[in-house]
Write a protein that holds these residues in place. Structure first.
Motif, PDB file in Angstrom:
ATOM      1  N   GLU A  90      11.931   8.416  22.050  1.00 54.59           N
ATOM      2  CA  GLU A  90      12.328   7.046  21.765  1.00 54.59           C
ATOM      3  C   GLU A  90      13.658   7.058  21.020  1.00 54.59           C
ATOM      4  OE1 GLU A  90       9.904   3.173  20.893  1.00 54.59           O
ATOM      5  OE2 GLU A  90       9.719   4.585  19.229  1.00 54.59           O
ATOM      6  N   PRO A  91      14.687   6.401  21.576  1.00 53.95           N
ATOM      7  CA  PRO A  91      15.988   6.387  20.916  1.00 53.95           C
ATOM      8  C   PRO A  91      15.912   5.700  19.547  1.00 53.95           C
ATOM      9  CG  PRO A  91      16.068   5.251  23.051  1.00 53.95           C
ATOM     10  CD  PRO A  91      14.662   5.622  22.800  1.00 53.95           C
ATOM     11  N   TRP A  92      16.811   6.079  18.664  1.00 51.13           N
ATOM     12  CA  TRP A  92      16.817   5.528  17.311  1.00 51.13           C
ATOM     13  C   TRP A  92      17.011   4.014  17.297  1.00 51.13           C
ATOM     14  CZ3 TRP A  92      21.123   2.886  15.837  1.00 51.13           C
ATOM     15  CH2 TRP A  92      22.293   3.132  16.549  1.00 51.13           C
ATOM     16  N   TRP A  93      17.662   3.464  18.302  1.00 49.39           N
ATOM     17  CA  TRP A  93      17.964   2.035  18.326  1.00 49.39           C
ATOM     18  C   TRP A  93      16.833   1.187  18.905  1.00 49.39           C
ATOM     19  CZ3 TRP A  93      17.592   0.798  23.351  1.00 49.39           C
ATOM     20  CH2 TRP A  93      17.904   1.783  24.282  1.00 49.39           C
ATOM     21  N   CYS A  94      15.805   1.818  19.448  1.00 53.07           N
ATOM     22  CA  CYS A  94      14.699   1.092  20.080  1.00 53.07           C
ATOM     23  C   CYS A  94      13.861   0.376  19.018  1.00 53.07           C
ATOM     24  CB  CYS A  94      13.833   2.052  20.890  1.00 53.07           C
ATOM     25  SG  CYS A  94      12.488   1.219  21.779  1.00 53.07           S
ATOM     26  N   SER A  95      13.507  -0.870  19.304  1.00 54.10           N
ATOM     27  CA  SER A  95      12.723  -1.689  18.373  1.00 54.10           C
ATOM     28  C   SER A  95      11.222  -1.498  18.519  1.00 54.10           C
ATOM     29  CB  SER A  95      13.030  -3.174  18.590  1.00 54.10           C
ATOM     30  OG  SER A  95      14.365  -3.451  18.304  1.00 54.10           O
ATOM     31  N   GLY A  96      10.811  -0.642  19.417  1.00 53.50           N
ATOM     32  CA  GLY A  96       9.376  -0.443  19.634  1.00 53.50           C
ATOM     33  C   GLY A  96       8.924  -1.031  20.958  1.00 53.50           C
ATOM     34  N   HIS A  97       7.630  -0.977  21.171  1.00 54.24           N
ATOM     35  CA  HIS A  97       7.074  -1.362  22.474  1.00 54.24           C
ATOM     36  C   HIS A  97       5.878  -2.295  22.316  1.00 54.24           C
ATOM     37  CE1 HIS A  97       9.607   1.557  24.616  1.00 54.24           C
ATOM     38  NE2 HIS A  97       9.502   2.229  23.488  1.00 54.24           N
ATOM     39  N   SER A  98       5.982  -3.237  21.386  1.00 55.44           N
ATOM     40  CA  SER A  98       4.852  -4.133  21.115  1.00 55.44           C
ATOM     41  C   SER A  98       4.489  -5.005  22.316  1.00 55.44           C
ATOM     42  CB  SER A  98       5.152  -5.019  19.903  1.00 55.44           C
ATOM     43  OG  SER A  98       6.280  -5.830  20.147  1.00 55.44           O
ATOM     44  N   HIS A  99       5.422  -5.225  23.236  1.00 54.19           N
ATOM     45  CA  HIS A  99       5.145  -6.071  24.405  1.00 54.19           C
ATOM     46  C   HIS A  99       4.820  -5.251  25.651  1.00 54.19           C
ATOM     47  CE1 HIS A  99       6.578  -8.920  21.655  1.00 54.19           C
ATOM     48  NE2 HIS A  99       7.184  -9.746  22.462  1.00 54.19           N
ATOM     49  N   HIS A 100       4.582  -3.952  25.472  1.00 48.60           N
ATOM     50  CA  HIS A 100       4.309  -3.093  26.633  1.00 48.60           C
ATOM     51  C   HIS A 100       3.022  -3.524  27.339  1.00 48.60           C
ATOM     52  CE1 HIS A 100       3.872   0.318  29.222  1.00 48.60           C
ATOM     53  NE2 HIS A 100       2.686   0.569  28.699  1.00 48.60           N
ATOM     54  N   ASP A 101       3.097  -3.594  28.645  1.00 48.02           N
ATOM     55  CA  ASP A 101       1.939  -3.912  29.476  1.00 48.02           C
ATOM     56  C   ASP A 101       1.431  -2.613  30.096  1.00 48.02           C
ATOM     57  OD1 ASP A 101       0.106  -4.699  31.399  1.00 48.02           O
ATOM     58  OD2 ASP A 101       1.430  -6.170  32.334  1.00 48.02           O
ATOM     59  N   PRO A 102       0.194  -2.198  29.795  1.00 47.59           N
ATOM     60  CA  PRO A 102      -0.323  -0.945  30.347  1.00 47.59           C
ATOM     61  C   PRO A 102      -0.431  -0.939  31.870  1.00 47.59           C
ATOM     62  CG  PRO A 102      -2.016  -2.079  29.053  1.00 47.59           C
ATOM     63  CD  PRO A 102      -0.754  -2.855  28.908  1.00 47.59           C
ATOM     64  N   LEU A 103      -0.270  -2.088  32.506  1.00 44.33           N
ATOM     65  CA  LEU A 103      -0.280  -2.138  33.966  1.00 44.33           C
ATOM     66  C   LEU A 103       1.117  -1.913  34.552  1.00 44.33           C
ATOM     67  CD1 LEU A 103      -2.747  -5.113  34.538  1.00 44.33           C
ATOM     68  CD2 LEU A 103      -3.224  -2.654  34.586  1.00 44.33           C
ATOM     69  N   SER A 104       2.097  -1.667  33.669  1.00 48.66           N
ATOM     70  CA  SER A 104       3.462  -1.395  34.128  1.00 48.66           C
ATOM     71  C   SER A 104       3.526  -0.105  34.927  1.00 48.66           C
ATOM     72  CB  SER A 104       4.415  -1.244  32.929  1.00 48.66           C
ATOM     73  OG  SER A 104       4.479  -2.406  32.185  1.00 48.66           O
ATOM     74  N   LEU A 105       4.497  -0.043  35.816  1.00 47.95           N
ATOM     75  CA  LEU A 105       4.801   1.203  36.509  1.00 47.95           C
ATOM     76  C   LEU A 105       5.688   2.053  35.597  1.00 47.95           C
ATOM     77  CD1 LEU A 105       5.691  -0.227  40.033  1.00 47.95           C
ATOM     78  CD2 LEU A 105       3.505   0.731  39.269  1.00 47.95           C
ATOM     79  N   ARG A 106       5.675   3.362  35.782  1.00 51.76           N
ATOM     80  CA  ARG A 106       6.525   4.235  34.981  1.00 51.76           C
ATOM     81  C   ARG A 106       7.993   3.855  35.127  1.00 51.76           C
ATOM     82  NH1 ARG A 106       7.445  10.645  35.776  1.00 51.76           N
ATOM     83  NH2 ARG A 106       8.461   9.790  37.614  1.00 51.76           N
ATOM     84  N   ALA A 107       8.418   3.492  36.343  1.00 51.51           N
ATOM     85  CA  ALA A 107       9.821   3.123  36.583  1.00 51.51           C
ATOM     86  C   ALA A 107      10.233   1.881  35.788  1.00 51.51           C
ATOM     87  CB  ALA A 107      10.060   2.885  38.070  1.00 51.51           C
ATOM     88  N   ASP A 108       9.257   1.092  35.337  1.00 54.93           N
ATOM     89  CA  ASP A 108       9.555  -0.146  34.612  1.00 54.93           C
ATOM     90  C   ASP A 108       9.510   0.010  33.094  1.00 54.93           C
ATOM     91  OD1 ASP A 108       9.884  -1.528  37.003  1.00 54.93           O
ATOM     92  OD2 ASP A 108       7.749  -2.022  37.113  1.00 54.93           O
ATOM     93  N   LEU A 109       9.242   1.221  32.595  1.00 54.70           N
ATOM     94  CA  LEU A 109       9.257   1.432  31.147  1.00 54.70           C
ATOM     95  C   LEU A 109      10.664   1.178  30.629  1.00 54.70           C
ATOM     96  CD1 LEU A 109       7.100   4.670  30.755  1.00 54.70           C
ATOM     97  CD2 LEU A 109       6.398   2.288  30.412  1.00 54.70           C
ATOM     98  N   ILE A 110      10.748   0.524  29.477  1.00 54.63           N
ATOM     99  CA  ILE A 110      12.062   0.153  28.956  1.00 54.63           C
ATOM    100  C   ILE A 110      12.102   0.307  27.439  1.00 54.63           C
ATOM    101  CG2 ILE A 110      11.450  -2.294  28.802  1.00 54.63           C
ATOM    102  CD1 ILE A 110      14.373  -2.890  29.646  1.00 54.63           C
ATOM    103  N   HIS A 111      13.203   0.861  26.971  1.00 55.09           N
ATOM    104  CA  HIS A 111      13.521   0.850  25.550  1.00 55.09           C
ATOM    105  C   HIS A 111      14.431  -0.352  25.340  1.00 55.09           C
ATOM    106  CE1 HIS A 111      11.914   4.824  24.818  1.00 55.09           C
ATOM    107  NE2 HIS A 111      12.722   5.367  25.723  1.00 55.09           N
ATOM    108  N   ALA A 112      14.189  -1.104  24.277  1.00 54.50           N
ATOM    109  CA  ALA A 112      15.032  -2.263  23.977  1.00 54.50           C
ATOM    110  C   ALA A 112      15.291  -2.340  22.480  1.00 54.50           C
ATOM    111  CB  ALA A 112      14.372  -3.550  24.464  1.00 54.50           C
TER     112      ALA A 112
END
Length: 124
Positions: free
Chosen positions: A21-43
């Motif tokens: 996880e990059p230092w600038w990433c705010s976390g993944h509180s909105h992650h949907d476990p039904l996401s595809l791997r290609a749709d994972l996002i750091h924001a």
């Protein structure tokens, strides 16, 4: 120097996926476990550009480490800045270009304000 953080996220197509996880990433509180791997996002944190309570633009640094799109404006493996409502992810040069365009648009607004001021004062 701090150790790189890691995060494990559940995906529908690859199960649990661990990734740095990059230092600038705010976390993944909105992650949907039904996401595809290609749709994972750091924001990173979203920054809203607001005028009179209305959001004109929202921007955030994003990266999709497993993206499979060949269109960099849809986000990708290289970090970029997501711009809404533009709906594109921009690289540094494109972001500078957008900033320059906004400067020019600000000049147009200032010119209109000057003309309006003249009109309201009875001038031509």
């Amino acid at each position: 120097m701090t150790e790189p953080r890691a995060i494990t996220l559940t995906t529908s197509d690859h199960g649990d996926v661990s990734l740095p996880e990059p230092w600038w990433c705010s976390g993944h509180s909105h992650h949907d476990p039904l996401s595809l791997r290609a749709d994972l996002i750091h924001a990173g944190p979203t920054r809203d550009l607001v005028h009179r309570g209305q959001t004109l633009l929202s921007v955030e640094i994003v990266q999709s480490p497993y993206a499979d799109s060949s269109d960099p404006h849809l986000g990708g493996r290289t970090p970029g800045v997501s711009v809404h409502p533009l709906g594109e992810t921009l690289n540094p040069i494109e972001l500078y270009t957008l900033a320059a365009d906004l400067d020019r648009y600000a000049d147009v607004l200032r010119d209109l304000a000057d003309r309006l001021d003249t009109i309201r004062d009875g001038g031509q």
